[in-house]
Design a protein around this motif. Structure first.
Motif, short mmCIF file in Angstrom:
data_model
loop_
_atom_site.label_atom_id
_atom_site.label_comp_id
_atom_site.label_asym_id
_atom_site.label_seq_id
_atom_site.Cartn_x
_atom_site.Cartn_y
_atom_site.Cartn_z
N THR A 54 0.93 -1.20 0.08
CA THR A 54 0.01 0.01 -0.13
C THR A 54 0.89 1.33 0.14
OG1 THR A 54 -1.68 -1.13 1.23
CG2 THR A 54 -1.92 1.25 1.24
N ALA A 55 1.83 1.26 0.65
CA ALA A 55 2.89 2.36 0.93
C ALA A 55 3.61 2.58 -0.54
CB ALA A 55 4.04 2.36 2.04
N LYS A 56 4.05 1.45 -1.16
CA LYS A 56 4.42 1.67 -2.28
C LYS A 56 3.51 2.09 -3.57
CE LYS A 56 8.07 -1.89 -2.03
NZ LYS A 56 8.37 -3.27 -2.14
N THR A 57 2.47 1.61 -3.40
CA THR A 57 1.58 2.29 -4.30
C THR A 57 0.99 3.94 -4.07
OG1 THR A 57 0.29 0.12 -4.27
CG2 THR A 57 -1.15 1.93 -5.01
N TYR A 58 0.85 4.13 -3.01
CA TYR A 58 0.78 5.83 -2.38
C TYR A 58 1.98 6.28 -2.85
CZ TYR A 58 -2.81 4.92 1.06
OH TYR A 58 -4.21 4.68 1.41
N GLN A 59 3.38 5.87 -3.03
CA GLN A 59 4.49 6.44 -3.48
C GLN A 59 4.40 6.60 -5.00
OE1 GLN A 59 8.43 5.33 -2.65
NE2 GLN A 59 8.66 6.95 -1.37
N ARG A 60 3.84 5.61 -5.59
CA ARG A 60 3.77 5.51 -7.03
C ARG A 60 2.60 6.75 -7.65
NH1 ARG A 60 3.20 0.39 -8.04
NH2 ARG A 60 0.62 0.67 -8.11
N TYR A 61 1.54 6.65 -6.98
CA TYR A 61 0.51 7.70 -7.40
C TYR A 61 0.80 9.09 -7.11
CZ TYR A 61 -2.47 3.75 -8.89
OH TYR A 61 -2.96 3.00 -9.72
N TYR A 62 1.50 9.24 -5.67
CA TYR A 62 1.73 10.52 -5.13
C TYR A 62 3.13 11.02 -4.86
CZ TYR A 62 -3.09 9.49 -4.08
OH TYR A 62 -4.53 9.44 -4.33
N GLY A 63 3.94 10.54 -5.98
CA GLY A 63 5.54 10.65 -5.82
C GLY A 63 5.94 11.83 -5.82
N ILE A 65 4.68 14.22 -3.72
CA ILE A 65 4.50 14.63 -2.36
C ILE A 65 5.29 13.55 -1.47
CG2 ILE A 65 2.78 14.69 -0.44
CD1 ILE A 65 0.62 15.40 -2.56
N LEU A 66 5.24 12.20 -2.00
CA LEU A 66 5.75 11.23 -1.12
C LEU A 66 7.31 10.90 -1.42
CD1 LEU A 66 2.58 9.06 -0.34
CD2 LEU A 66 3.92 10.50 1.11
N THR A 67 8.32 11.79 -1.37
CA THR A 67 9.49 11.28 -2.02
C THR A 67 10.18 10.26 -1.24
OG1 THR A 67 10.61 12.94 -0.45
CG2 THR A 67 9.76 13.84 -2.28
N LYS A 68 10.92 9.84 -2.05
CA LYS A 68 11.74 8.48 -1.36
C LYS A 68 12.64 8.81 -0.26
CE LYS A 68 11.05 5.38 -5.28
NZ LYS A 68 11.29 3.93 -5.37
N SER A 73 11.28 16.46 9.01
CA SER A 73 10.39 17.81 8.94
C SER A 73 9.44 17.54 8.12
CB SER A 73 11.19 19.10 8.73
OG SER A 73 11.95 18.80 7.16
N TYR A 74 9.33 16.77 7.14
CA TYR A 74 8.01 16.63 6.27
C TYR A 74 7.37 15.43 6.75
CZ TYR A 74 10.80 19.30 2.78
OH TYR A 74 11.52 20.28 2.06
N TYR A 75 7.50 14.36 7.40
CA TYR A 75 6.88 13.23 7.66
C TYR A 75 6.85 12.96 9.21
CZ TYR A 75 7.85 11.82 2.91
OH TYR A 75 8.01 11.95 1.59
N LYS A 76 5.65 12.84 9.74
CA LYS A 76 5.61 12.59 10.95
C LYS A 76 4.75 11.21 10.99
CE LYS A 76 6.83 16.20 12.76
NZ LYS A 76 8.32 16.49 12.90
N PHE A 77 5.04 10.11 11.76
CA PHE A 77 4.36 8.82 12.06
C PHE A 77 4.13 8.64 13.31
CE2 PHE A 77 6.93 8.25 8.05
CZ PHE A 77 6.39 7.94 7.25
N ARG A 78 2.94 8.18 13.80
CA ARG A 78 2.61 7.69 14.93
C ARG A 78 1.63 6.36 14.72
NH1 ARG A 78 -0.29 12.60 18.04
NH2 ARG A 78 -1.54 10.94 18.99
N HIS A 79 1.73 5.68 16.02
CA HIS A 79 0.90 4.44 16.10
C HIS A 79 0.75 4.13 17.73
CE1 HIS A 79 4.24 2.20 17.68
NE2 HIS A 79 5.34 2.57 16.67
N THR A 80 -0.16 3.39 17.85
CA THR A 80 -0.59 3.11 19.29
C THR A 80 0.49 2.09 19.78
OG1 THR A 80 -2.28 1.23 18.51
CG2 THR A 80 -2.99 3.53 18.82
#
Length: 191
Positions: A54-63, A65-68, A73-80
């Motif tokens: 799914t992440a690879k697909t997002y990167q392919r479609y939204y390359g 915005i989602l640089t490799k 400072s561009y990405y923030k990730f959180r999980h429980t």
């Protein structure tokens, strides 16, 4: 042949299946076992690969915005704070940035109002959301389903709901672990 362990208080019922159907039922006294919760927090290989894909697909479609290249400072990730969501985070960032990334998620706050707002909402906690499930489990369609499954397995009586629910859990888990074949547990229902 497979063996189903069914929690029944201090007893465990062993149901042995062959391709032709039910072979035998044997009940033994054992400590209480909850096989559903044994696998609840264990991510499957398929789930990991799905999130990575799914992440690879997002990167392919939204390359654009989602640089490799990861930049905190561009990405923030959180999980429980569960093993399942930690592994999901790892799979997703691996799909976006490759296997050898060194990405750390944001710290998990003590009161996580973003990812777990229901834990801190009095209105949510005051409502009994299990009531709809209980209504369904006392409906005519549920009782007919239990009777149909019991008959299909060769029982002269209806199984208990917990037995059929456990068979469904085993179907789901085994199907997730082995996507290349149909779980024998799924054959007990027409789904």
């Amino acid at each position: 042949m497979l063996t189903l362990l069914t929690p029944k208080g201090p007893t465990v019922r062993y149901v042995k299946f062959l391709e032709t159907g039910l072979v035998s039922v044997e009940t033994k006294r054992l400590p209480q076992l909850d096989i559903t919760n044994l696998f609840l927090y264990v991510p499957t290989y398929l789930g990991y690969e799905d999130l990575k894909g799914t992440a690879k697909t997002y990167q392919r479609y939204y390359g654009d915005i989602l640089t490799k290249n990861y930049n905190n400072s561009y990405y923030k990730f959180r999980h429980t704070n569960t093993q399942r969501t930690t592994e999901s985070f790892k799979a997703f960032v691996e799909g976006l940035f490759g296997q050898n990334n060194n990405i750390q998620p944001e710290p998990i706050p003590e009161q996580d109002l973003l990812l777990r707002p229901y834990d801190y909402c009095e209105s949510w906690r005051a409502h009994d959301y299990s009531s709809e499930s209980n209504k369904f489990k006392h409906s005519a369609i549920w009782n007919k389903t239990i009777a149909d499954i019991s008959k299909r397995l060769g029982f002269q009586y209806s199984l208990e709901s917990i037995d059929v629910e456990l068979m469904w859990d085993m179907c789901r888990y085994e199907q997730a672990w082995h996507v290349d074949r149909t779980s024998v547990w799924c054959s007990v229902s027409k789904i």
